[in-house]
Design a protein around this motif. Structure first.
Motif, mmCIF file in Angstrom:
data_model
loop_
_atom_site.group_PDB
_atom_site.id
_atom_site.type_symbol
_atom_site.label_atom_id
_atom_site.label_comp_id
_atom_site.label_asym_id
_atom_site.label_seq_id
_atom_site.Cartn_x
_atom_site.Cartn_y
_atom_site.Cartn_z
ATOM 1 N N GLN A 1 49.586 53.908 97.531
ATOM 2 C CA GLN A 1 50.886 53.233 97.676
ATOM 3 C C GLN A 1 50.741 51.962 98.499
ATOM 4 O O GLN A 1 51.358 50.934 98.199
ATOM 5 C CB GLN A 1 51.889 54.187 98.334
ATOM 6 N N SER A 2 49.910 52.020 99.532
ATOM 7 C CA SER A 2 49.696 50.826 100.359
ATOM 8 C C SER A 2 49.063 49.709 99.552
ATOM 9 O O SER A 2 49.425 48.533 99.702
ATOM 10 C CB SER A 2 48.804 51.183 101.562
ATOM 11 N N LEU A 3 48.106 50.055 98.706
ATOM 12 C CA LEU A 3 47.473 49.031 97.877
ATOM 13 C C LEU A 3 48.468 48.451 96.882
ATOM 14 O O LEU A 3 48.446 47.237 96.593
ATOM 15 C CB LEU A 3 46.272 49.626 97.153
ATOM 16 N N PHE A 4 49.347 49.292 96.321
ATOM 17 C CA PHE A 4 50.367 48.786 95.403
ATOM 18 C C PHE A 4 51.359 47.902 96.135
ATOM 19 O O PHE A 4 51.772 46.849 95.621
ATOM 20 C CB PHE A 4 51.085 49.960 94.743
ATOM 21 N N ASP A 5 51.750 48.308 97.333
ATOM 22 C CA ASP A 5 52.700 47.502 98.104
ATOM 23 C C ASP A 5 52.101 46.176 98.521
ATOM 24 O O ASP A 5 52.824 45.176 98.706
ATOM 25 C CB ASP A 5 53.141 48.276 99.349
ATOM 26 N N LEU A 6 50.773 46.149 98.684
ATOM 27 C CA LEU A 6 50.111 44.916 99.118
ATOM 28 C C LEU A 6 50.347 43.782 98.128
ATOM 29 O O LEU A 6 50.614 42.638 98.509
ATOM 30 C CB LEU A 6 48.617 45.187 99.289
ATOM 31 N N THR A 7 50.251 44.072 96.852
ATOM 32 C CA THR A 7 50.484 43.035 95.840
ATOM 33 C C THR A 7 51.974 42.862 95.556
ATOM 34 O O THR A 7 52.408 41.783 95.150
ATOM 35 C CB THR A 7 49.755 43.402 94.547
ATOM 36 N N ARG A 8 52.738 43.931 95.751
ATOM 37 C CA ARG A 8 54.184 43.813 95.494
ATOM 38 C C ARG A 8 54.862 42.939 96.544
ATOM 39 O O ARG A 8 55.790 42.185 96.226
ATOM 40 C CB ARG A 8 54.808 45.200 95.489
ATOM 41 N N GLU A 9 54.371 42.977 97.768
ATOM 42 C CA GLU A 9 55.000 42.237 98.851
ATOM 43 C C GLU A 9 54.363 40.879 99.089
ATOM 44 O O GLU A 9 54.917 40.065 99.847
ATOM 45 C CB GLU A 9 54.918 43.070 100.136
ATOM 46 N N ASN A 10 53.205 40.602 98.490
ATOM 47 C CA ASN A 10 52.522 39.323 98.691
ATOM 48 C C ASN A 10 52.205 38.726 97.334
ATOM 49 O O ASN A 10 51.244 39.139 96.664
ATOM 50 C CB ASN A 10 51.239 39.520 99.500
ATOM 51 N N GLU A 11 52.999 37.790 96.939
ATOM 52 C CA GLU A 11 52.865 37.224 95.605
ATOM 53 C C GLU A 11 51.532 36.530 95.407
ATOM 54 O O GLU A 11 50.972 36.540 94.305
ATOM 55 C CB GLU A 11 54.006 36.246 95.365
ATOM 56 N N CYS A 12 50.981 35.940 96.492
ATOM 57 C CA CYS A 12 49.715 35.224 96.350
ATOM 58 C C CYS A 12 48.539 36.158 96.049
ATOM 59 O O CYS A 12 47.494 35.716 95.574
ATOM 60 C CB CYS A 12 49.423 34.417 97.620
ATOM 61 N N LEU A 13 48.718 37.415 96.330
ATOM 62 C CA LEU A 13 47.651 38.390 96.058
ATOM 63 C C LEU A 13 47.799 39.069 94.709
ATOM 64 O O LEU A 13 46.882 39.767 94.261
ATOM 65 C CB LEU A 13 47.611 39.457 97.163
ATOM 66 N N ALA A 14 48.952 38.911 94.084
ATOM 67 C CA ALA A 14 49.231 39.600 92.810
ATOM 68 C C ALA A 14 48.671 38.794 91.642
ATOM 69 O O ALA A 14 49.411 38.302 90.783
ATOM 70 C CB ALA A 14 50.726 39.827 92.653
ATOM 71 N N LYS A 15 47.371 38.683 91.617
ATOM 72 C CA LYS A 15 46.719 37.977 90.522
ATOM 73 C C LYS A 15 46.497 38.929 89.349
ATOM 74 O O LYS A 15 46.523 40.144 89.496
ATOM 75 C CB LYS A 15 45.395 37.392 90.997
ATOM 76 N N LYS A 16 46.263 38.351 88.199
ATOM 77 C CA LYS A 16 46.139 39.175 86.996
ATOM 78 C C LYS A 16 44.978 40.159 87.098
ATOM 79 O O LYS A 16 45.084 41.305 86.665
ATOM 80 C CB LYS A 16 45.959 38.277 85.772
ATOM 81 N N ALA A 17 43.863 39.708 87.680
ATOM 82 C CA ALA A 17 42.718 40.605 87.813
ATOM 83 C C ALA A 17 43.049 41.787 88.714
ATOM 84 O O ALA A 17 42.629 42.924 88.449
ATOM 85 C CB ALA A 17 41.518 39.830 88.357
ATOM 86 N N ILE A 18 43.824 41.542 89.778
ATOM 87 C CA ILE A 18 44.206 42.624 90.691
ATOM 88 C C ILE A 18 45.164 43.578 89.999
ATOM 89 O O ILE A 18 45.039 44.803 90.114
ATOM 90 C CB ILE A 18 44.832 42.050 91.964
#
Length: 1609
Positions: A1442-1459
Motif C-alpha cells: 500500500q505504501s508503494l502504491f501511495d507513493l506514486t498516487r501522491e507524487n505525480e512526478c514519480l508516477a511514470k509509465k514504467a513504474i
C-alpha cells in the motif's frame, strides 16, 4: 448282449412313443424294476457299454460279432462307439445314466463307477491308452443312414467286407468323460497320478514302448477344459505330481521331459480363474482360489530354484496363469531377485517376463523393475570370465542371448509406457558419474519406437551437457558388442548418432563423434559400414559453409577411424568413390577442413604395397586412388587466386606428411629388426631415396608456384599514393601460407629427419638473405666514417654492412623516410638486425606486397625445426633473433608529424609497425617455451637443453613484451590515421563519404541598416534567418563529420590489431616469471605479504598478460556450441592434424598422419596444468593481495590518482580472470574438474606455488569452500576496504563474489557444512552490496538497473533477514525520496537512490514483496503456534504494498509509465499469491483470527482500488504495455472478490460484506469528470466501469470523508 438289440435308458420311451404304443403305469414300473436289477452290479465298463461304447460291450459278449472287435490294423484310434451314436449324445447318455443310478440308490454318488474308473486308469495301461485316443465308428452298408453324407472315412477296414469304413471322431473317450461333472475329478486325479508311474516305467522289448506317448496323450486331453469341478483337488494333485517328477528329473531324461510338459501344460489346465475362485469359495473349509494358485506359484518357484534350467518353463507357466494383481507383484519381485543371480543365458527370458507381466499402475514396482534392469551387465567388458563360457542348456553365445534380450526390451518399452517413463525419469535423475553402461543400451532400446525417439534424444543431449554421459561411458557400454546390437543399428543407434552430431551443443556433438566411431568399428558388415560412411559424407557435404561444427565433427570421426592402425584405412578404402565426392566442396570448406580431407583421402587411397597386391597402383608407391587427388592439387596450384593456391598447398603438404610418415614407420620397423639385410641406409643414402626426392620436389614445385611472377610493372621507379594503395593485397601471400602449413607439418612430428634437414637448410638461407642484415665489425670511428655515416646518432657497434640500409639510417635514402634501429635489448651484443623498413620502402612491389608477409611464417618454421621438443637441435641456433634490433621508421615519424606525411610514407610507417608487432609476437610465442621451465615437456626438454640460461631468456622475453606494448600503441595510432593501409588478407576499408563532402566557406551574417525601409528590414531579417539556419546546419554537419571520422579511425585501428599474429596461450606463463613478480621468490604465500615492502602493482605488461589469460581461460573453459578441432586461431593450432599418433609397429604410415581424437576437456586440463606448474594462479593471488594492501592498507592514503587508476585497472583484470574460472562448469562438473579447481584455489587462495599438489586426491566440498573463502575475502577487501569513485570497478568485484557463490552452490553437496559455507558466501555478497548501496558516488556516475538494480537484487536475495531489509528499503529509502527537493534525491542514508535510480529501487522492492509473500507460506501453515507471526508478517507486506502504491498516487512526478507497469505486474502476482495461499490459510484459522482476517482483507481492497485506477489510466492513455498487462490484473482482482465471498460464505459471515459501485478515479485518487467517466465507460468492455467492491462492516467508520463522498450506495 448285442449292441444292436440294446436300448439306452432314455431311448426306450422315445421308441415306444414313435411306434405309437401306449403302456400302462404297471408296465412302466416293471420295466424300471427290471433295469434296476440289471444295473445293480454295473460298474464303469457296464455303464459305458450301456451308453454305446462298443469297446466295453465286446468284453461282455462271446465275441461272435465282427462289429464288436477293433480292427487289428488300426492302432492310432481308441474306443469304438455305436454307429448310431455321437460324442455329444454319448456324453448326454453317460450323464443321464449315472444320475439315474445315483438317484435310484443303485450306486449312491456313483462310488462304484468312480472306483472302477480309477482302477482301469491305474492298472490297465492298454485300456487307458485307448481311452486317450480318438473315438471311432464303423460305417457299413447296413447303417449308412446313421452317418452324414459329408462324413469322410479315415480308413477302410481289413476284413471280409470291403465296404466297412472307419469314421474317426475328434474327441477321445477321456475328453467326453471329463465333461461329465461326476467323473471329472476322479478321472483328472487318476490321470495326473499316472504321470509319475509312466515316468518311472522302463521300456521292454515286448512292445510296451507304445506307452511312451501316453503322457503326451494325457496332457492333450486334460488341457483347455470348459470348467473344472474341483480346482483345489486338481491343484494339490498337480503340485504333488510336479514335486515327484522334479525329484528324479535330473537323473532321467524321460522324467525331465514329462516334467517340462507338465509345467508348460499347467496354465492350460488351470485357465479359468473365475471358476477357480467360485469352486473354492463354495468349499466347506473356506478355501479359495488364491491359495491354490499360491501353492502352484510356490511349487514353481521351488522347482526353478532347485533346477535353474527350469527357469524359462516356469516363467512361461507363471506368466500364463490367471493371477491377481497382488500375486503378479509377488511374482515380479521374485523374478527381480532371480535377475540378480541368474546366468547369462536366462536373462532374455527373465527380461521378457518382467516386461510383459509387471503389473501396470504400480509406479513403485515399475521403478524397482527399472532399477534392476539397469543393473544388468550389458556389454562385453562387463562380464566376468565365467560369463564368457556358454553354460546355457540350449547352447548359444553371449551375443545371441544379448541380442534376444535387446529385442525383448525393445518390444517391451514400445508398448509399456509406464516402464518407459520410469526408465527415462530414473536416468534423468541420476547424478553425473553414477550412470551404468546399461543405461545406454536401454535408451537405445527405447529409441526403437518412433514415439519415444524425441524423448531419448532430449535426455541424451541434456546428460551430455551436464557430464552424465561421456565418451568413456559410451565406449565402455557399446564397444565390442556389434553382434548383440545388430537389431539396434538401423532402428536407433544410427539415428542417435546422426542427431547428436547435428547438435549445437559441444558435449552432445562429442558423443556423436564417439558413437559414429563405435558404429564403424564394431559393425563390420559392408552394408552397415556403408551406411555409416554415407551418413558422415552427408554431414560434411550438407554442412559445408552452413554448420562448420558439424563438418568438423564428421571429419573427426574419419580421423578416429584412420587412427585405428591398418584396419581403419583398409576398411575405408572400399568407400573411396564416396570419399572422393567430397572434393567438389573444397572451396566451401575451412582451412582446417580441407587439411583433414586431404589427409583422409591420402590415408584411404592406399599405398603401393596394398594396391599392387590387388592389381592397382604403380611403381611410384602411391595408390591408384590418389591420382585424382594429385590432379586436383596441381590444378589448384596453377590457379592465380590465392584461395585456390591454398587448396593446392594444403594438398601438397598433406601428401608430404603422409609419404614421410610411411618412410618414418619403415625406418622404425627396420631398426627394431636389427639385421644387416634390413638395415636402413643413413645420411645421404636416405636423402637420395625416391620417396624423399619425390617429397622435396613436390614441396619445391609448390613453393615456386606460390612466388609472384616478376614483371616489368613489378618495379616502381616512383612509388606514389595511387600505386601504394594497390599494395594492400587483400588475398595475402601464398608463400606465407605455405610456410605456415609446413610449420604445422614439422610440429606434427611425422617428417623424417632428412626432409627436416632439407627444409632447415633451404629456408634458413633464404631467411638470412631476405630479412636479416649484419653489422660490420668496427674497431673505431674511422671505419665508420669511411662508410659515409654521420658521426652523431649512430652506435659505432651497429653499423649495417648494407649501404642501402646505412643510407636509411643516415637519412640519405631516396625514399626520404629516416630510419632507426629500435627495440634493442640493453646490454645485448647484437650482430644482426631485422630489415623491416628497407623491405617496405623497396621500389619492388613484390617485396612490399609479398616478401614482408613471409617474415613471421618463415621464422616460425625455422624455430619449429630448431625446437628440441620437436626433434631439433635447440633454439640456441636462432637465439640471435630474440635480442636483435629492428630497422624501423624513426620515432618522430609516428608522432605528431605522422599526419603531415604523404599517404605513401604513412602506409610505410603503419605497415612497419604492423609487421614489427607481428614479429615480436612470434618471438615471444617461440621462446616462451625455452623461458618457462614448467611446461608439460619440462621433464625432458628444459631451457638448458635448448642452449639457454632460463633467467636470461625470461628477462629477454619480458623486454620483448615491453616492446610489444609500445609497438601496439604506435600501431593503434598510425593505423587509425592511415586510410590507405589494410592488414594482409583484408580489403581496404573505404572512408565514409561524409569525410569528402565539400563544405561552403564561413557564412558572414550582415548587420541591419538602420536607415533601411521597413520592407528592406523585413527582407534583411528573412535573409539573416536563412544565414543563421545555414550556419547551424554547417556546425551540425561538422560535428557529425568529426563523429564519423572518430568512428572510422577506431574501426581502422581495431582491424589492424585484430589481424596481428595471435599470442600463444602459453605466453600467460610469463606472469609467474621473477621479473614480473610483485613478491620475491623467497617470500612465498600470503603469510609473507606483510613482510614484503611493495610500492606498486600492475603495469602495461601485467595488464597485457592478464587480458591474454582471461581470453585463454574463456576459450578453454567456456561452454561452446561447437565441436571444431581448433578452439583458437589456426595460426597457433595446438590440434595440428599432422601430429604424430601412437600406433603399433604394424600401423599404416598414412594413418599415422592423423591426430588422435583427444577429449576437449583433456586439452583444457593440460593448459591449466601448465599454468599451475608456472605458478600463474599464485601470481594472481599475489597481485590480488598487493592490490588490497595498496588500496586498503596503512599506506593507502599516499596513493595518487595515477596509482589508483593503475590499481583499479589491474584489479579489474584480476576480477575478470577469477570470474572466468568460477563461472565455468567444466571445473565443477566432473571429478577431474573439481581436482583442478582445488589445485587452482590452493594457488589463487593461498599463493602456494610449490606444495599445491600435496595431499589432494579427491577434494571434498568443504575443502574447496574453505579455499574459496580466501579469494572472496580478498575481492571483498579490494572493493569495500577503501573508497572508490568507480562504480563499474565495484560491480566487477560484486560479480566476482557472485561467481564464487554460484561455484560454491555447484560443488556443494547436501551436507550441513557445505550448505553453511554457501550461505556464508551469500551473506558476504549481501553485505557488500548493501555497503555499496550506501556509498556516495560521483555525480557523473550513471545509475541504472545494471548496477544499482543488481546490487539491490543481490542484497535482498541473500539477506539473512529479508523482512528487515524490505522494511528499511521501504521506510528509510523510497518513502524518504518525496521529502527531498523536487523528489530528485538523493536520499541521505542511501545516496544511490535518486530520481534516476528510483525505477530500479521501486522495481526490485515491489518484486521482492511478492517473493517474500510466496516464501511466507513455505512453512506448516496449519500450525496454530506460527499463525500469529504469519498474520503479522502478512499485514506488514500488505502495508508495504500500500505504501508503494501511495507513493506514486501522491507524487505525480514519480508516477511514470514504467513504474505503473511494475505496479500492475507485481500487484497482480501479489494478489494471485494472496488468493492461492492466504485465503486457504484464512479458512484454517478463521475462528481464532476472524477480526485480523477482516482487517487484512480491508487493506487488500485499497490496493485493488489503485490497480483498477491504473487499468483505467492505461486505457485512457492508450498505453500498449499497460493494456497488455490489464487482462491478467483484472482476472486476479475478480478472483480475489470471488474467493473472499466464498470464504465469508463458508464461515457464515456474508452480512459482513456488501457490494458498491466505484466512482471512476484517476491514479492520484481524484474523481474523474462525468465526461471522462462516460468516455471511459464507452471505451471499456462490459463490466469494466462498475466493479464489485467487497466491504467489511467497520470500513466506513475508518474512511475519510472525501472518499465516502466519491462513492454511491
Amino acid at each position: 448282449m448285442s449292441s444292436n438289440s440294446r436300448k439306452r435308458p432314455l431311448e426306450s420311451d422315445t421308441n415306444k412313443e414313435n411306434n405309437g404304443i401306449t403302456t400302462s403305469r404297471a408296465t412302466q414300473a416293471q420295466d424300471l424294476k427290471r433295469r434296476q436289477i440289471q444295473q445293480a452290479s454295473w460298474g464303469f465298463k457296464e455303464a459305458l457299454a450301456e451308453c454305446g461304447v462298443v469297446e466295453f460291450a465286446s468284453e461282455n459278449t462271446n465275441g461272435n460279432n465282427n462289429d464288436d472287435v477293433a480292427p487289428k490294423s488300426i492302432t492310432e484310434v481308441g474306443c469304438q462307439i455305436d454307429a448310431s451314436s455321437t460324442p455329444s449324445a454319448l456324453r448326454s447318455s453317460i450323464t443321464a445314466l449315472l444320475e439315474e443310478m445315483s438317484k435310484n440308490g443303485i450306486d449312491p454318488k456313483n462310488e462304484r463307477v468312480l472306483a472302477d474308473l480309477a482302477e482301469i486308469i491305474s492298472t490297465n495301461d492298454e485300456m487307458a491308452r485307448k481311452m486317450l485316443l480318438p473315438l471311432y465308428r464303423v460305417r457299413t452298408s447296413d447303417n449308412q443312414n446313421c452317418f452324414s453324407q459329408f462324413t469322410q472315412p479315415e480308413e477302410t477296414m481289413d476284413g471280409d467286407d470291403d465296404d466297412n469304413e472307419i469314421i474317426v471322431e475328434s474327441s477321445s473317450l477321456v475328453k467326453i468323460l471329463l465333461r461329465v461333472d461326476v467323473l471329472q475329478s476322479t478321472l483328472l486325479t487318476a490321470l495326473v497320478q499316472k504321470l509319475p508311474e509312466l515316468a518311472a516305467s522302463e521300456d521292454d522289448d515286448d512292445g510296451s514302448s507304445m506307452n511312451n506317448d501316453v503322457p503326451r496323450l494325457i496332457f492333450s486331453n486334460i488341457r483347455w477344459l470348459d470348467h473344472i469341478v474341483d480346482t483345489s483337488a486338481l491343484t494339490m494333485t498337480f503340485v504333488e505330481c510336479l514335486t515327484v517328477l522334479a525329484s528324479s528329473s535330473s537323473s532321467c531324461e524321460k522324467t525331465r521331459q514329462i516334467l517340462l510338459d507338465a509345467i508348460s501344460t499347467l496354465p492350460d489346465i488351470l485357465n479359468d480363474y473365475n471358476a477357480l475362485v467360485v469352486s473354492n469359495n463354495d468349499d466347506d473349509d473356506g478355501g479359495n482360489g488364491e491359495d491354490g494358485q499360491s501353492s502352484i506359484l510356490a511349487t514353481l518357484q521351488h522347482l526353478r530354484v532347485e533346477d535353474p534350467s527350469l527357469l524359462i518353463p516356469c516363467l512361461d507357466a507363471v506368466g500364463s496363469l490367471p493371477l491377481t494383481d497382488s500375486q503378479f507383484e509377488d511374482v515380479t519381485r521374485d523374478a527381480l531377485e532371480a535377475l540378480a543371480n541368474v546366468e547369462r543365458w536366462a536373462l532374455p527370458a527373465l527380461t521378457t517376463f518382467l516386461m510383459n507381466n509387471c503389473p501396470q499402475g504400480s509406479s513403485s514396482l515399475a521403478n524397482e523393475v527399472i532399477e534392476e534392469i539397469r543393473k544388468l551387465p550389458l556389454g562385453k567388458g562387463n562380464y566376468d570370465d565365467d560369463y564368457a563360457m556358454d553354460t546355457s542348456p540350449n547352447g548359444g553365445g553371449r551375443d545371441d542371448s544379448e541380442a534376444v534380450m535387446i529385442e525383448s526390451l525393445s518390444r517391451g518399452f514400445a508398448h509399456r509406457s509406464d516402464l518407459t517413463s520410469a526408465l527415462l525419469k530414473a536416468i534423468k535423475e541420476t547424478t553425473p558419474g553414477n550412470h551404468l553402461p546399461a543405461d545406454i543400451w536401454l535408451l537405445a532400446c527405447v529409441a526403437t519406437a518412433n514415439h519415444h525417439k524425441a524423448k531419448v534424444k532430449s535426455i541424451i543431449r541434456s546428460k551430455a551437457n551436464n557430464g552424465g554421459f561421456t565418451s568413456q561411458l559410451l565406449r565402455q557400454s557399446l564397444s565390442g558388442n556389434g553382434t548383440a546390437l545388430t537389431s539396434l543399428f538401423s532402428t536407433s543407434l544410427c539415428e542417435m548418432a546422426d542427431g547428436l552430431l547435428r547438435s549445437s551443443d559441444n558435449a552432445a556433438c562429442e558423443l556423436g563423434v564417439t558413437l559414429y566411431e563405435i558404429l564403424f568399428e564394431d559393425f563390420k558388415d559392408s552394408m552397415q559400414r556403408s551406411d555409416v560412411v554415407s551418413s558422415l559424407v552427408t554431414h560434411i557435404c550438407s554442412g559445408v559453409g552452413v554448420k562448420e561444427a558439424e563438418v568438423d565433427a564428421a571429419m573427426r570421426v574419419f580421423s578416429c577411424i584412420i587412427d585405428n592402425g591398418n584396419d581403419g584405412p583398409r576398411a575405408l578404402r572400399s568407400f573411396n568413390p564416396l570419399l572422393l565426392g567430397m572434393l567438389e566442396f573444397l572451396h566451401q570448406m575451412t582451412t582446417s577442413q580441407v587439411r583433414r580431407l586431404f589427409l583422409l583421402l591420402f590415408a584411404a587411397g592406399g599405398d603401393k604395397n596394398d594396391e599392387m597386391a590387388s592389381g592397382l597402383g604403380d611403381s611410384s608407391g602411391v595408390g591408384g586412388a590418389c591420382d585424382d587427388i594429385q590432379i586436383v592439387i596441381e590444378k589448384n596450384l596453377s590457379h592465380g587466386q590465392i584461395a585456390n593456391k591454398r587448396i593446392g598447398i594444403i594438398g601438397t603438404v598433406a601428401y608430404a606428411v603422409t609419404r614421410s610418415a610411411e618412410l618414418l614407420d619403415q625406418q622404425n620397423s627396420m631398426e627394431v629388426e636389427e639385421t644387416d639385410a634390413t638395415c636402413m641406409p643413413g645420411g645421404a643414402a636416405v636423402a637420395s631415396l625416391p620417396i624423399v626426392k619425390d617429397i622435396t620436389e613436390k614441396i619445391e614445385k609448390a613453393y615456386s608456384k606460390c612466388q609472384p611472377v616478376v614483371s616489368k610493372s613489378a618495379l616502381d621507379t616512383n612509388m606514389t599514393e595511387s600505386n601504394m594503395v594497390t599494395t594492400s593485397n587483400s588475398s595475402g601471400s601464398a608463400a606465407a601460407f605455405m610456410l605456415d602449413e609446413l610449420c604445422h607439418a614439422v610440429q606434427g612430428g611425422r617428417l623424417v629427419q632428412e626432409i627436416r634437414d632439407w627444409l632447415d637448410e633451404k629456408y634458413q638461407l633464404e631467411f638470412e638473405e631476405m630479412f636479416v642484415g649484419d653489422f660490420e665489425e668496427t674497431e673505431g670511428a674511422g671505419q665508420k666514417g669511411s662508410k659515409g655515416a654521420k658521426d652523431d646518432g649512430l652506435d659505432p657497434q651497429q653499423i649495417p654492412t648494407d649501404p642501402q640500409d646505412l643510407a636509411i639510417l643516415n637519412g640519405t635514402s631516396g625514399f626520404g623516410l629516416p630510419g632507426e634501429l629500435r627495440f634493442n635489448i640493453q646490454d645485448a651484443e647484437s650482430h644482426v638486425y631485422v630489415k623491416i623498413l628497407p623491405i617496405l620502402s623497396s621500389l619492388t612491389r613484390n617485396n612490399r606486397e609479398m616478401l614482408i608477409q613471409q617474415l613471421c611464417p618463415m621464422f616460425r618454421l625455422m624455430a619449429s625445426l630448431s625446437d628440441e621438443r620437436i626433434g631439433g637441435g635447440g633454439l640456441a641456433e636462432i637465439d640471435a633473433m630474440l635480442e636483435c634490433p629492428l630497422l624501423m621508421p624513426s620515432t618522430e615519424s609516428s608522432g605528431m608529424e605522422f599526419e603531415d606525411l604523404s599517404a605513401t610514407k604513412q602506409w610505410v610507417v603503419t605497415s612497419s609497425y604492423f609487421f614489427a608487432t607481428c614479429w615480436v609476437r612470434e618471438l615471444v610465442n617461440n621462446f616462451i617455451f625455452a623461458a618457462d621451465t614448467s611446461t608439460p615437456q619440462a621433464s625432458a626438454i628444459t631451457s638448458s637443453s635448448q642452449g639457454f640460461d632460463c633467467k636470461d631468456v625470461q628477462q629477454k622475453v619480458i623486454e620483448r613484451l615491453k616492446a610489444l606494448i609500445d609497438l601496439e600503441e604506435e600501431l593503434r595510432f598510425t593505423a587509425s590515421k592511415c586510410f590507405v593501409f589494410s592488414p594482409p588478407g583484408l580489403d581496404l576499408l573505404p572512408a565514409p563519404k561524409e569525410l569528402y563532402e565539400v563544405h561552403s566557406p564561413k557564412v558572414d551574417i550582415p548587420e541591419y541598416d538602420p536607415h533601411a525601409s521597413k520592407a528592406q528590414k523585413k527582407a534583411a531579417a528573412a535573409e539573416k534567418k536563412k544565414l543563421v539556419k545555414r550556419a547551424k546546419e554547417k556546425e551540425k554537419s561538422k560535428s557529425k563529420m568529426l563523429k564519423v571520422k572518430k568512428k572510422h579511425e577506431e574501426l581502422l585501428s581495431t582491424r589492424a590489431l585484430g589481424a596481428l599474429r595471435p599470442l600463444d596461450p602459453q605466453v600467460c606463463c610469463a606472469i609467474g616469471f621473477d621479473g614480473l613478480s610483485v613478491i620475491p621468490a623467497s617470500a612465498e604465500g600470503s603469510q609473507c605479504l606483510s613482510q614484503v615492502q611493495v610500492t606498486k602493482c600492475g603495469g602495461p605488461v601485467i595488464t597485457l598478460l592478464l587480458n591474454l589469460l582471461d581470453k585463454s581461460l574463456s576459450d578453454i573453459l567456456a561452454e561452446k556450441k561447437s565441436c571444431a578441432f581448433n578452439s583458437g586461431n589456426e595460426e597457433r593450432n595446438d590440434d595440428s592434424p599432422y601430429r604424430a599418433v601412437s600406433h603399433s609397429s604394424k600401423s599404416n604410415a598414412a594413418s599415422a598422419a592423423f591426430i588422435s581424437s583427444e577429449d576437449s576437456s583433456k586439452k583444457c586440463f593440460d593448459l591449466l596444468q601448465s599454468y599451475l606448474n608456472s605458478g600463474v594462479f599464485a601470481s594472481l593471488h599475489e597481485h590480488l593481495a598487493i592490490v588490497a594492501e595498496l588500496r586498503c592498507g596503512q599506506n593507502s592514503t599516499d596513493n595518487d590518482s595515477e596509482t589508483e587508476q593503475q590499481l583499479v585497472a589491474t584489479a579489474r583484470c584480476l576480477f575478470s580472470c577469477t570470474r572466468t574460472l568460477f563461472e565455468s562448469e567444466i571445473l565443477t562438473r566432473s571429478p577431474s574438474g573439481k581436482l583442478y579447481l582445488a589445485l587452482i584455489l590452493k594457488q589463487l587462495g593461498r599463493g602456494d606455488r610449490s606444495g599445491y599438489q600435496d595431499s589432494i586426491r579427491r577434494p571434498s566440498s568443504a575443502h574447496i569452500n574453505n579455499l574459496l573463502v580466501y579469494v572472496a575475502d580478498n575481492v571483498s577487501e579490494i572493493i569495500t576496504g577503501a573508497y572508490t569513485g568507480d562504480l563499474e570497478f565495484a560491480m566487477d568485484g560484486v560479480l566476482t563474489i557472485q561467481s564464487i557463490f554460484e561455484c560454491s552452490k555447484r560443488i556443494s553437496d547436501d551436507s550441513s557444512d557445505a550448505k553453511a559455507a554457501t550461505t556464508s558466501f551469500g551473506k558476504k555478497l549481501s553485505d557488500v552490496s548493501h555497503k555499496l548501496l550506501k556509498e556516495h558516488w560521483p555525480e557523473e556516475t550513471k545509475m541504472n538497473k545494471s548496477n544499482v538494480g543488481k546490487l539491490l537484487t543481490l542484497f535482498l536475495e541473500h539477506s539473512t533477514d529479508r523482512m528487515s531489509s524490505l522494511t528499511s528499503l521501504v521506510n528509510d529509502v523510497l518513502l524518504e525520496l518525496p521529502h527531498t527537493e523536487k523528489c530528485k534525491g538523493p536520499v541521505e542514508n542511501y545516496p544511490t537512490c535518486s530520481s534516476s535510480s528510483f525505477g530500479s529501487y521501486y522495481t526490485v522492492v515491489i518484486s521482492y514483496l511478492w517473493k517474500q509473500l510466496v516464501k511466507l507460506f513455505d512453512c506448516d501453515t496449519k500450525n496454530p503456534s506460527v499463525a500469529k507471526k504469519m498474520f503479522e508478517t502478512l499485514a506488514e507486506l500488505i502495508d508495504f504494498l500500500q505504501s508503494l502504491f501511495d507513493l506514486t498516487r501522491e507524487n505525480e512526478c514519480l508516477a511514470k509509465k514504467a513504474i505503473l507497469l511494475q505496479q500492475l505486474k507485481f500487484g497482480s502476482k501479489f494478489i494471485e499469491t494472496f488468493v492461492a495461499k492466504a485465503i486457504p490459510f484464512f479458512q484454517v484459522h478463521f475462528d481464532q483470527h476472524q477480526d485480523t482476517i477482516f482487517e487484512l482483507i480491508r487493506r487488500m481492497q485499497k490496493n485493488c482500488r489503485q490497480m483498477y485506477a491504473i487499468i483505467a489510466h492505461g486505457k485512457r492513455e492508450k498505453d500498449a504495455n499497460l493494456a497488455k498487462e490489464g487482462p491478467r490484473a483484472k482476472k486476479s482482482l475478480e478472483l480475489f472478490i470471488h474467493k473472499v465471498k466464498s470464504l465469508l460464505k463458508k464461515n457464515r459471515c456474508m452480512t459482513a460484506m456488501w457490494t458498491k459501485t466505484l466512482t471512476a478515479k484517476d491514479i492520484d485518487g481524484s474523481a474523474l469528470s462525468d465526461e471522462e467517466g462516460t468516455t471511459q465507460s464507452d471505451d471499456s468492455d462490459a463490466g469494466s466501469e462498475e466493479e464489485e467492491e467487497v466491504k467489511v462492516k467497520d470500513e466506513e467508520e475508518e474512511e475519510d470523508d472525501s472518499e465516502s463522498d466519491d462513492e454511491e450506495d
